[in-house]
Design an enzyme around this catalytic site. Structure first.
Site, PDB file in Angstrom:
ATOM      1  N   SER A 117     101.234  71.847  60.255  1.00 59.12           N
ATOM      2  CA  SER A 117     100.448  72.069  61.475  1.00 59.12           C
ATOM      3  C   SER A 117     101.296  72.716  62.560  1.00 59.12           C
ATOM      4  CB  SER A 117      99.867  70.746  61.981  1.00 59.12           C
ATOM      5  OG  SER A 117     100.909  69.810  62.194  1.00 59.12           O
ATOM      6  N   CYS A 118     102.198  73.632  62.188  1.00 58.28           N
ATOM      7  CA  CYS A 118     103.035  74.330  63.165  1.00 58.28           C
ATOM      8  C   CYS A 118     102.148  75.011  64.207  1.00 58.28           C
ATOM      9  CB  CYS A 118     103.920  75.363  62.465  1.00 58.28           C
ATOM     10  SG  CYS A 118     105.103  74.608  61.336  1.00 58.28           S
TER      11      CYS A 118
END
Lengths: 117, 191
Positions: free
Chosen positions: B105-106
């Site tokens: 989930s960068c």
């Protein structure tokens, strides 16, 4: 945070390097390695073996494979943004043939492609 | 592991707690440092990113610097983004950009705050790279025919901010009023 905590220093020390220090240049055709690798990697399965073009050089960073095993003093590797045509990544892609997918890939995952498309 | 879990799985919460408590016990870090970091993250909101976008709409030289080196340009505005390596990608009449992190989930949290739940969902992560036009349509974004869709997968050390097109009819608005129009989703490319 004490300096003995190496995880904090890994990203902070990453620095942008001149393009000369990298093996590939912007515009080069490259192929992503297709090997089976155990453990933590940051190269998505869906681009393994695919050919793309270097969009830019992002800088030098330590390899995620080494960092995940607690090796924080490994060599820094060039990181690239590689641009793939969607129709080459997904054979049944529905969309404009010009659509692209840009993925960050470390140099040790890339090999040169002799004939540019 | 991360490829199959969804966020209602409490085992990760327990894992985080066990890991954190061990690090504190070993003196690697303190609870105060963890709290400080969490508070910093929650203090960030999409309004910061919107300020950057509006500045780029009003100042073409700033926009050029922003596209060349996102982190440096953002710091010019006095925004502390820590170690963020920001890549800013511009929407144009010809190109629409969409950001995803297929591996986890960068997200540019220092500039946009916490990512929305849908950004972290397996469905979005899988489909954004596979069928971006269908995903965009579900968000109500339907680029004109002939537009190139560029999907950016944040797989490693870069984080991405989409510079949306300035809406028509905003010529007489102030920079601050324009910033108020910029949505979080637009800065991901999904709005």
């Amino acid at each position: 945070m004490p300096s003995s905590m190496p995880a904090t220093s890994t990203r902070k020390t990453a620095a942008t390097v001149p393009e000369a220090a990298a093996r590939f240049s912007t515009g080069d055709a490259v192929r992503v390695a297709n090997g089976a690798v155990f453990g933590h990697v940051r190269t998505p399965q869906y681009v393994r073996g695919k050919i793309g073009t270097v969009e830019r050089i992002c800088g030098r960073f330590r390899a995620p494979e080494e960092l995940s095993r607690g090796k924080y003093d490994g060599a820094q590797r060039a990181l690239y943004r590689v641009r793939f045509l969607q129709v080459e990544v997904w054979p049944d892609y529905h969309g404009d043939p010009s659509d692209t997918l840009d993925v960050e890939i470390y140099e040790h995952w890339l090999e040169p492609v002799r004939t540019k498309r | 592991m991360s490829a199959v879990h969804e966020h209602d799985d409490r085992s990760f919460e327990l894992l985080e707690r066990a890991f954190r408590e061990l690090l504190i016990e070993k003196g690697v870090l303190s609870q105060a440092e963890v709290d400080e970091r969490v508070e910093l993250m929650y203090s960030r909101t999409p309004a910061l990113g919107a300020r950057v976008v509006a500045r780029a709409w009003f100042d073409s030289e700033f926009k050029a610097r922003l596209l060349a080196d996102g982190s440096a340009a953002v710091r010019e505005l006095g925004i502390d983004v820590g170690t963020l390596k920001l890549v800013v990608i511009e929407n144009t009449p010809e190109v629409h950009n969409l950001v995803v992190c297929t591996l986890c989930s960068c997200y540019p949290r220092m500039l946009l705050g916490m990512p929305p739940d849908w950004y972290k969902s397996i469905a979005y992560r899988a489909r954004a790279v596979r069928e971006p036009r269908a995903v965009l349509a579900e968000f109500g974004v339907e680029p004109e025919p002939g537009t190139t869709i560029r999907v950016h997968d944040s797989t490693a050390d870069m984080r991405y901010l989409v510079l949306p097109r300035r809406p028509a009819g905003t010529e007489n608005l102030s920079e601050a009023d324009c910033a108020a129009l910029v949505t979080r989703d637009a800065m991901i490319g999904a709005g």
